[in-house]
Design an enzyme around this catalytic site. Sequence first.
Site, PDB file in Angstrom:
ATOM      1  N   HIS A 104       0.809  -1.229   0.000  1.00  0.00           N
ATOM      2  CA  HIS A 104       0.000   0.000   0.000  1.00  0.00           C
ATOM      3  C   HIS A 104       0.843   1.281   0.000  1.00  0.00           C
ATOM      4  O   HIS A 104       0.540   2.246   0.699  1.00  0.00           O
ATOM      5  CB  HIS A 104      -0.964   0.001   1.173  1.00  0.00           C
ATOM      6  CG  HIS A 104      -2.024  -1.059   1.086  1.00  0.00           C
ATOM      7  ND1 HIS A 104      -2.470  -1.574  -0.111  1.00  0.00           N
ATOM      8  CD2 HIS A 104      -2.739  -1.698   2.066  1.00  0.00           C
ATOM      9  CE1 HIS A 104      -3.406  -2.484   0.122  1.00  0.00           C
ATOM     10  NE2 HIS A 104      -3.580  -2.579   1.423  1.00  0.00           N
ATOM     11  N   HIS A 177     -10.094   1.364   0.080  1.00  0.00           N
ATOM     12  CA  HIS A 177      -9.949   0.215   0.975  1.00  0.00           C
ATOM     13  C   HIS A 177     -11.065   0.172   2.024  1.00  0.00           C
ATOM     14  O   HIS A 177     -10.810  -0.058   3.205  1.00  0.00           O
ATOM     15  CB  HIS A 177      -8.580   0.267   1.660  1.00  0.00           C
ATOM     16  CG  HIS A 177      -8.043  -1.069   2.064  1.00  0.00           C
ATOM     17  ND1 HIS A 177      -8.567  -1.793   3.100  1.00  0.00           N
ATOM     18  CD2 HIS A 177      -7.018  -1.804   1.562  1.00  0.00           C
ATOM     19  CE1 HIS A 177      -7.882  -2.919   3.237  1.00  0.00           C
ATOM     20  NE2 HIS A 177      -6.938  -2.952   2.310  1.00  0.00           N
ATOM     21  N   GLU A 310     -11.512  -4.380  -3.638  1.00  0.00           N
ATOM     22  CA  GLU A 310     -10.624  -3.291  -4.012  1.00  0.00           C
ATOM     23  C   GLU A 310     -10.304  -3.367  -5.507  1.00  0.00           C
ATOM     24  O   GLU A 310      -9.481  -4.178  -5.931  1.00  0.00           O
ATOM     25  CB  GLU A 310      -9.336  -3.375  -3.201  1.00  0.00           C
ATOM     26  CG  GLU A 310      -9.528  -3.480  -1.703  1.00  0.00           C
ATOM     27  CD  GLU A 310      -8.307  -4.045  -1.004  1.00  0.00           C
ATOM     28  OE1 GLU A 310      -7.199  -3.491  -1.194  1.00  0.00           O
ATOM     29  OE2 GLU A 310      -8.448  -5.055  -0.285  1.00  0.00           O
TER      30      GLU A 310
END
Length: 346
Positions: A104, A177, A310
């Site tokens: 991420h 997310h 996602e």
Amino acid sequence: MSIEKKLWGNHNGKDCYLFTLENGNMTAEITNYAGSLVKLIVPDKDGNKGDILLGYDTLDGYIAGTSSQGALVGRYANRIGGAKFTLNGKEYTLAKNDNGNTLHGGNVGFNKKVWNVKDYGENDNPYVVFSYTSVDGEEGFPGTLTLDVKYTLTADSIEICYNAVSDKDTVMNFTNHSYFNLNGTDAGNIKDHIAQIFADKYTPVSPVLIPTGEIASVKGTPFDFTAPKRIGEDMDNGKLPGGYDHNYVLNNSNGTIRKIAEVTEPESGRRMEVFSDAVGVQFYAGNFVESIPKGKEGVVYQKRSGLCLETQGFPDATHHETFPSTVLRAGAKYETTTIYYFSAVK
């Protein structure tokens, strides 16, 4: 139909705001801290409205949280193996923040930034636009990249539109997310939700969740959601006890927005349909949901309290030539849209 803005707090000397978007049927709360979707209030089959997002009651909760609740994630959502990649013959080294890999965007990704509020208003529907500029070299990535993200609340959906440009060739992968529990934020786990994902293939992963490079058929495996299936079915029968945290290769990836997934919760009757022009979607069944800090109204979230869908480029695409490229060339415009559409069935 309305939109309200209020000061929610401050982080690193920057003001954080909470926007409330309403249209009579649905309500969304969104903050410019991490660009997070904070609340999504939708009716059930009896018309009773409830919040279906995991998250926190305060800004401090989002700052302290480690599971990217509702956040916009980048510069590279998901994982990059070995925390490095090569672009145009040059190797770039990134943060090793997940088992020797990058997750991420690194140590301080977009999910930990205060975004600029670029615009907000009503038009036909209430909307807010956040913007973030990631400078050349931030978290090891090349190029100064500017990303605008627009949230729009319609009568039945929340729409997320991403637009980005970089002054140098770079790699990028963006997603939202949010963790959904269609029976409510304090309603236990999501194993009884019924899911369907319109993907005939997925990308298998190593024990540390890095794609092997294979693109495999879901047929005959626990990963097969081509027909509606209880999410917990193959977790409970021992076929996949660890749960889902895998990238699905979406069908009909031709750049057009189409339906890519559907989730229904039988008790409430709430149904969520996901539409996107993305090539992949990470289906995450909340295997590592953190219970600290406590969630909304003091709820202690447990494993599988929520699920994520996602939309994304493929994880670790920088190392696999057979995967769709996540390279953004200098000056090229990147655009993608994802829509979460809600209804209820008796």
